[in-house]
Motif scaffolding. Structure first.
Motif, PDB file in Angstrom:
ATOM      1  N   ALA A 182       0.713  -1.201   0.089  1.00 39.80           N
ATOM      2  CA  ALA A 182      -0.208   0.170  -0.016  1.00 39.80           C
ATOM      3  C   ALA A 182       0.769   1.167   0.096  1.00 39.80           C
ATOM      4  O   ALA A 182       0.298   2.295  -0.139  1.00 39.80           O
ATOM      5  CB  ALA A 182      -0.661   0.017   1.438  1.00 39.80           C
ATOM      6  N   GLY A 183       2.032   1.138  -0.023  1.00 33.85           N
ATOM      7  CA  GLY A 183       3.152   2.236   0.278  1.00 33.85           C
ATOM      8  C   GLY A 183       2.879   3.020   1.542  1.00 33.85           C
ATOM      9  O   GLY A 183       2.959   4.517   1.598  1.00 33.85           O
ATOM     10  N   VAL A 184       2.289   2.272   2.494  1.00 35.07           N
ATOM     11  CA  VAL A 184       2.195   3.340   3.826  1.00 35.07           C
ATOM     12  C   VAL A 184       3.373   2.832   4.910  1.00 35.07           C
ATOM     13  O   VAL A 184       3.702   1.773   5.252  1.00 35.07           O
ATOM     14  CB  VAL A 184       0.892   2.732   4.275  1.00 35.07           C
ATOM     15  CG1 VAL A 184       0.543   3.346   5.965  1.00 35.07           C
ATOM     16  CG2 VAL A 184      -0.437   2.892   3.468  1.00 35.07           C
ATOM     17  N   LYS A 185       4.035   4.023   5.334  1.00 31.00           N
ATOM     18  CA  LYS A 185       4.925   4.008   6.366  1.00 31.00           C
ATOM     19  C   LYS A 185       4.484   4.355   7.387  1.00 31.00           C
ATOM     20  O   LYS A 185       3.567   5.523   7.719  1.00 31.00           O
ATOM     21  CB  LYS A 185       6.279   4.753   5.932  1.00 31.00           C
ATOM     22  CG  LYS A 185       6.675   4.288   4.675  1.00 31.00           C
ATOM     23  CD  LYS A 185       7.886   5.182   4.484  1.00 31.00           C
ATOM     24  CE  LYS A 185       8.630   4.678   2.851  1.00 31.00           C
ATOM     25  NZ  LYS A 185       8.931   3.354   3.010  1.00 31.00           N
ATOM     26  N   LEU A 186       4.538   3.658   8.779  1.00 30.01           N
ATOM     27  CA  LEU A 186       4.172   3.977   9.979  1.00 30.01           C
ATOM     28  C   LEU A 186       4.863   3.442  11.008  1.00 30.01           C
ATOM     29  O   LEU A 186       5.668   2.493  10.939  1.00 30.01           O
ATOM     30  CB  LEU A 186       2.428   3.525  10.240  1.00 30.01           C
ATOM     31  CG  LEU A 186       2.164   2.158  10.200  1.00 30.01           C
ATOM     32  CD1 LEU A 186       2.583   1.342  11.487  1.00 30.01           C
ATOM     33  CD2 LEU A 186       0.581   1.755   9.727  1.00 30.01           C
ATOM     34  N   THR A 187       4.888   3.969  12.260  1.00 27.56           N
ATOM     35  CA  THR A 187       5.623   3.706  13.361  1.00 27.56           C
ATOM     36  C   THR A 187       4.744   3.031  14.549  1.00 27.56           C
ATOM     37  O   THR A 187       4.138   3.997  15.187  1.00 27.56           O
ATOM     38  CB  THR A 187       6.460   4.805  14.069  1.00 27.56           C
ATOM     39  OG1 THR A 187       7.498   5.180  12.765  1.00 27.56           O
ATOM     40  CG2 THR A 187       7.289   4.125  15.034  1.00 27.56           C
ATOM     41  N   PRO A 188       4.657   1.849  14.582  1.00 29.98           N
ATOM     42  CA  PRO A 188       3.857   1.277  15.482  1.00 29.98           C
ATOM     43  C   PRO A 188       4.227   1.614  16.961  1.00 29.98           C
ATOM     44  O   PRO A 188       5.367   2.013  17.323  1.00 29.98           O
ATOM     45  CB  PRO A 188       3.601  -0.154  15.315  1.00 29.98           C
ATOM     46  CG  PRO A 188       5.013  -0.302  15.036  1.00 29.98           C
ATOM     47  CD  PRO A 188       5.233   0.773  13.993  1.00 29.98           C
ATOM     48  N   VAL A 189       3.328   1.753  17.857  1.00 27.96           N
ATOM     49  CA  VAL A 189       3.629   2.167  19.519  1.00 27.96           C
ATOM     50  C   VAL A 189       4.015   0.978  19.975  1.00 27.96           C
ATOM     51  O   VAL A 189       4.540   1.106  21.238  1.00 27.96           O
ATOM     52  CB  VAL A 189       2.426   2.868  20.074  1.00 27.96           C
ATOM     53  CG1 VAL A 189       1.867   4.191  19.424  1.00 27.96           C
ATOM     54  CG2 VAL A 189       1.334   2.008  20.154  1.00 27.96           C
ATOM     55  N   THR A 190       3.649  -0.355  19.559  1.00 28.59           N
ATOM     56  CA  THR A 190       4.090  -1.663  20.424  1.00 28.59           C
ATOM     57  C   THR A 190       4.193  -2.691  19.209  1.00 28.59           C
ATOM     58  O   THR A 190       3.603  -2.567  18.103  1.00 28.59           O
ATOM     59  CB  THR A 190       3.083  -1.925  21.362  1.00 28.59           C
ATOM     60  OG1 THR A 190       3.471  -3.009  21.858  1.00 28.59           O
ATOM     61  CG2 THR A 190       1.615  -2.088  20.739  1.00 28.59           C
ATOM     62  N   LEU A 191       5.118  -3.617  19.282  1.00 35.02           N
ATOM     63  CA  LEU A 191       5.439  -4.708  18.437  1.00 35.02           C
ATOM     64  C   LEU A 191       5.146  -6.057  19.635  1.00 35.02           C
ATOM     65  O   LEU A 191       5.663  -6.257  20.430  1.00 35.02           O
ATOM     66  CB  LEU A 191       6.735  -4.622  17.633  1.00 35.02           C
ATOM     67  CG  LEU A 191       7.010  -3.717  16.910  1.00 35.02           C
ATOM     68  CD1 LEU A 191       8.338  -3.674  16.439  1.00 35.02           C
ATOM     69  CD2 LEU A 191       6.128  -3.921  15.554  1.00 35.02           C
ATOM     70  N   GLU A 192       4.271  -6.611  19.198  1.00 40.26           N
ATOM     71  CA  GLU A 192       3.751  -7.891  20.127  1.00 40.26           C
ATOM     72  C   GLU A 192       4.376  -9.216  19.328  1.00 40.26           C
ATOM     73  O   GLU A 192       4.672  -9.263  18.266  1.00 40.26           O
ATOM     74  CB  GLU A 192       2.203  -7.903  20.058  1.00 40.26           C
ATOM     75  CG  GLU A 192       1.916  -6.699  20.771  1.00 40.26           C
ATOM     76  CD  GLU A 192       2.208  -6.403  21.990  1.00 40.26           C
ATOM     77  OE1 GLU A 192       2.671  -7.303  22.860  1.00 40.26           O
ATOM     78  OE2 GLU A 192       2.367  -5.194  22.573  1.00 40.26           O
ATOM     79  N   GLN A 193       4.304 -10.223  20.259  1.00 41.66           N
ATOM     80  CA  GLN A 193       4.953 -11.340  20.155  1.00 41.66           C
ATOM     81  C   GLN A 193       3.841 -12.547  19.300  1.00 41.66           C
ATOM     82  O   GLN A 193       4.479 -13.477  18.953  1.00 41.66           O
ATOM     83  CB  GLN A 193       5.543 -12.127  21.250  1.00 41.66           C
ATOM     84  CG  GLN A 193       7.089 -11.352  21.591  1.00 41.66           C
ATOM     85  CD  GLN A 193       7.956 -11.225  20.386  1.00 41.66           C
ATOM     86  OE1 GLN A 193       8.420 -12.108  19.599  1.00 41.66           O
ATOM     87  NE2 GLN A 193       8.525  -9.876  20.161  1.00 41.66           N
ATOM     88  N   ASP A 194       2.731 -12.182  19.439  1.00 46.03           N
ATOM     89  CA  ASP A 194       1.725 -12.953  18.673  1.00 46.03           C
ATOM     90  C   ASP A 194       0.339 -12.091  18.471  1.00 46.03           C
ATOM     91  O   ASP A 194       0.358 -11.108  19.163  1.00 46.03           O
ATOM     92  CB  ASP A 194       1.444 -14.171  19.471  1.00 46.03           C
ATOM     93  CG  ASP A 194       0.632 -13.955  20.948  1.00 46.03           C
ATOM     94  OD1 ASP A 194      -0.300 -13.271  21.017  1.00 46.03           O
ATOM     95  OD2 ASP A 194       1.126 -14.482  21.930  1.00 46.03           O
ATOM     96  N   VAL A 195      -0.506 -12.680  17.490  1.00 47.27           N
ATOM     97  CA  VAL A 195      -1.547 -11.742  17.265  1.00 47.27           C
ATOM     98  C   VAL A 195      -2.562 -11.530  18.557  1.00 47.27           C
ATOM     99  O   VAL A 195      -3.314 -10.605  18.417  1.00 47.27           O
ATOM    100  CB  VAL A 195      -2.012 -12.555  15.869  1.00 47.27           C
ATOM    101  CG1 VAL A 195      -2.929 -13.843  16.548  1.00 47.27           C
ATOM    102  CG2 VAL A 195      -3.105 -11.787  15.411  1.00 47.27           C
ATOM    103  N   LYS A 196      -2.748 -12.527  19.405  1.00 48.99           N
ATOM    104  CA  LYS A 196      -3.609 -12.245  20.450  1.00 48.99           C
ATOM    105  C   LYS A 196      -3.194 -10.968  21.253  1.00 48.99           C
ATOM    106  O   LYS A 196      -3.932 -10.306  21.926  1.00 48.99           O
ATOM    107  CB  LYS A 196      -3.661 -13.565  21.396  1.00 48.99           C
ATOM    108  CG  LYS A 196      -4.333 -14.499  20.641  1.00 48.99           C
ATOM    109  CD  LYS A 196      -5.794 -14.369  20.212  1.00 48.99           C
ATOM    110  CE  LYS A 196      -6.644 -15.558  19.565  1.00 48.99           C
ATOM    111  NZ  LYS A 196      -7.728 -15.339  19.062  1.00 48.99           N
ATOM    112  N   ALA A 197      -1.983 -10.763  21.542  1.00 50.97           N
ATOM    113  CA  ALA A 197      -1.386  -9.855  22.142  1.00 50.97           C
ATOM    114  C   ALA A 197      -1.743  -8.554  21.645  1.00 50.97           C
ATOM    115  O   ALA A 197      -1.954  -7.393  22.184  1.00 50.97           O
ATOM    116  CB  ALA A 197       0.031  -9.917  22.398  1.00 50.97           C
TER     117      ALA A 197
END
Length: 266
Positions: free
Chosen positions: A171-186
């Protein structure tokens, strides 16, 4: 005078006996076990490592399998597929592995820990999980890049994180997440708890949390679909029951549970 009738009767008895044998196993079907059906070899406990996104559906499948096979018990460990693959390759005692991506399964197979060829049993794709009612009116990936929108993503070594990166790049979208989680449930829990405004999660996870979140579809997700392979492991302590569980997952009753959860056929 009695010879011919005796021979005729004897021939009849032999013919009936042969027909009986053919009826018992001649077509090969009754000799084999239908997927999910009980067998004297299918008993005891198995340990299944499965991707976090399979939590609800596999928990149900475990109960159904136990009901169909009295004397069995299925123990699950759900987590990110990459973490599970690492544990297996480090010697964790596991009977079955179900991964959310082919790459993590490949790591297990390449290490010589698979017993046979993995089978892809479902597919899954991403949606944008937002709080119920979508208060920020997020309609696509571009909206996630707005400066006031807080986003949670899975870490890129996790299948949902790799799929998210692929979709964002497309999509050409650049973003900075506030958190990176170790699995999808988190990642999903961050939305449910109100800690972020959106997260990229699987469609199935958004569906299981429908009371708390909405799932926003976006077109780029079609190019970042993850296959889910499953395999019995080489060092499985209970291979007959492990194989029976895999067969159950692949059976019509198993597929019905997975389809109802929102998974796609492979």
């Amino acid at each position: 005078m009695t010879t011919r009738p005796f021979r005729t009767a004897l021939a009849t008895v032999i013919a009936l006996a042969v027909l009986g044998l053919v009826g018992c196993g001649g077509d090969g079907k009754s000799a084999g076990r239908e997927p999910g059906s009980a067998s004297s070899e299918v008993t005891g406990t198995i340990t299944v490592f499965a991707a976090a996104s399979l939590t609800e559906s596999f928990t149900q499948l475990g109960k159904d399998f136990e009901a169909a096979n009295p004397g069995t018990e299925v123990t699950f460990s759900f987590a990110g597929s990459s973490a599970l693959a690492t544990q297996i390759n480090q010697g964790a005692p596991v009977d079955v592995f179900a991964s959310a991506a082919s790459g993590n399964m490949k790591a297990v197979i390449d290490a010589g820990n698979g017993d046979g060829t993995p089978t892809t049993f479902v597919r899954n794709q991403l949606v944008i999980a937002v709080p119920k009612g979508n208060p920020d009116r997020i309609g696509g990936l571009a909206d996630l890049a707005k400066p006031d929108v807080k986003v949670a993503l899975c870490a890129e070594q996790v299948p949902c994180g790799a799929a998210a990166r692929q979709a964002l790049d497309a999509a050409g979208v650049k973003l900075t997440p506030v958190t990176l989680e170790q699995d999808v449930k988190a990642a999903l829990s961050k939305v449910k708890l109100g800690e972020v405004d959106a997260a990229l999660v699987y469609r199935t996870d958004a569906r299981t949390a429908a009371a708390d979140v909405d799932g926003v579809e976006f077109p780029e997700s079609a190019g970042a679909v993850n296959d889910y392979p499953i395999v019995v492991l080489k060092e499985a302590a209970n291979k007959p029951t492990a194989q029976a569980f895999v067969e159950y997952v692949l059976s019509d009753p198993g597929r019905a549970v997975l389809t109802a959860a929102g998974f796609q056929a492979p």
